[in-house]
Design a protein around this motif. Structure first.
Motif: not given
Ligand SMILES: Nc1ncnc2c1ncn2[C@@H]1O[C@H](COP(=O)(O)OP(=O)(O)OP(=O)(O)O)[C@@H](O)[C@H]1O
Ligand SMILES: Nc1ncnc2c1ncn2[C@@H]1O[C@H](COP(=O)(O)OP(=O)(O)OP(=O)(O)O)[C@@H](O)[C@H]1O
Ligand SMILES: [Mg+2]
Ligand SMILES: [Mg+2]
Lengths: 253, 253
Positions: B87-103
């Motif tokens: 499942p997804s959970k509302l609030g995932l949207a914050g993760a896209e910026i956090e993911l953006a700096v992961t190699p």
């Protein structure tokens, strides 16, 4: 000082672009100097006015990627009297990651708008189906957000999520930011789902809900192919009548 | 090895979630062990199965934010035989910026799926209306992308833009990545626009277009309120019949 309105809804296909385009065109027709800003990498607002030819004119892209640029470098006429646009260009999507490391990255649009002070009565901003940086820039640049909601099942859930983003931005950047209106779109009077959801939205959100409901009207889906707002493409259609009523409600907010 | 299919279309509201949910449920009904993955911060797929209660069970969020986690930590049953979900959970949207700096940030989903090898016949991935990191992760994790296209004016423009992202990811990560099918959705036989656009899509894209067109059918919009796929909510509706036909076409691809 212009009255600035951002269309926002992270749910896809709820009528943001259709509402931005037609509200803007109707305000222009009424004599208000109006600027449309297309903040969506998909550039549907730009396409819907037939302005997506390949050219080297500056778009919102050039403004967002160089914070020293004022919005004035990207102003274009639309061919419609009183209506200008800052267009988008397909390819903007790459910018969101580039923007992500800029300090004050949520304020770039707001800062760029200093250069257009006094030029317009209304500025209408279209946003992508996302609560990411483009939408955040639009929300920081405006005081009022209008939320087009399709009268389908999870409309209220979507607006709750949007309100969270609004609250964060209000506390951080923009104390006057608020939802000035919610408009029910794609209303299909032939089925009870539309009626039930519209009633639920009205019960839950109260006065912020516009009385005007935009009906399902195929002319609204055809008009972009002609590159025209509904008021020019089909001025007597149910869609045109509804958006005219809606524009008058917006003026009274 | 599962057959993995990602639903993608950066245009909003084209039926990605409705198609992912109903294709998955029909494959499960036919006896295929099927996993749905909700890669959308809006969690509509999760909601559409009535699984969006507040709880502390791991979601796709926990998998994406910690690349050492396998997808297996977030598997949940759906109450439907043969059908599981991450499942997804509302609030995932914050993760896209956090993911953006992961190699290797485009490969996190793919890498996490090693832990579910052999468990499923089909994996169906739903994505947000965006060509950002969640959608890129889905495209890197799969060989086949199915594109639901609403039969409205700019459907072909949208698919051209999507193909550019596909090409970049194919060259960088995933040589077998391709569009295995395009399905026309929300087809309204009462107006000529649907017919004209569907014909244009078929002329332009040829064999990749599924023969099945999903009709406008209000039951498809009602079913999520009941937390059910269309095959359970309204098994004799035009929507159910069309999705069953579509599932059989997918099996023959
Ligand atoms: N009231 C209506 N009746 C019929 N068609 C409509 C109506 N409003 C919008 N449409 C059509 O539905 C589609 C989705 O509308 P629109 O593009 O305005 O939504 P959006 O919220 O901007 O979508 P996105 O989330 O992709 O930006 C478009 O093809 C549009 O022409
Ligand atoms: N064929 C159909 N007939 C009637 N309603 C439909 C049909 N397909 C989808 N819907 C409804 O239209 C809305 C948009 O569909 P859906 O959410 O599946 O699109 P999406 O592409 O996943 O949207 P998003 O871009 O926001 O993720 C939903 O409320 C859905 O229930
Ligand atoms: Mg839009
Ligand atoms: Mg969806």
């Amino acid at each position: 000082n212009p009255r600035i309105i951002a269309m926002a809804s992270q749910k896809g296909g709820t009528g943001k672009t259709t509402t931005a385009l037609n509200l803007g065109a109707l305000l222009a027709e009424m004599g208000y100097k109006t600027l449309l800003i297309d903040m969506d990498p998909q550039a549907n607002l730009t396409m819907g006015l037939g302005l997506d030819k390949v050219n080297s004119a500056p778009s919102i892209y050039e403004v967002l990627l160089n914070p020293r640029h004022g919005l004035d470098i990207a102003l274009q006429t639309t061919g419609i009297s009183n209506l200008d646009i800052v267009p988008s260009k397909l390819g903007l999507a790459g910018a969101e990651i580039e923007l992500a490391v800029t300090p004050e990255r949520q304020k770039i649009l707001k800062n760029s708008m200093v250069s257009i002070t006094g030029l317009y009565d209304f500025v209408i901003i279209d946003t992508p189906p996302s609560l990411g940086l483009y939408t955040q820039n639009a929300m920081v640049a405006t005081r009022e957000v209008i939320v087009p909601l399709q009268v389908h099942v999870f409309a209220l859930k979507a607006i709750q999520q949007l309100q969270k983003t609004l609250t964060v931005l209000r506390n951080k950047h923009n104390p006057k930011l608020h939802i000035s209106g919610v408009v029910c779109t794609m209303y299909d009077s032939r089925n009870s789902l539309s009626r039930v959801i519209a009633d639920t939205i009205k019960e839950d959100l109260g006065d912020v809900v516009f009385d005007t409901k935009i009906p399902m009207n195929i002319a609204l889906a055809e008009a972009p192919a002609a590159g025209q707002p509904i008021s020019m493409y089909a001025p007597n259609s149910a869609g045109a009548i509804a958006y005219r009523k809606f524009a008058n409600e917006v003026l009274k907010v």
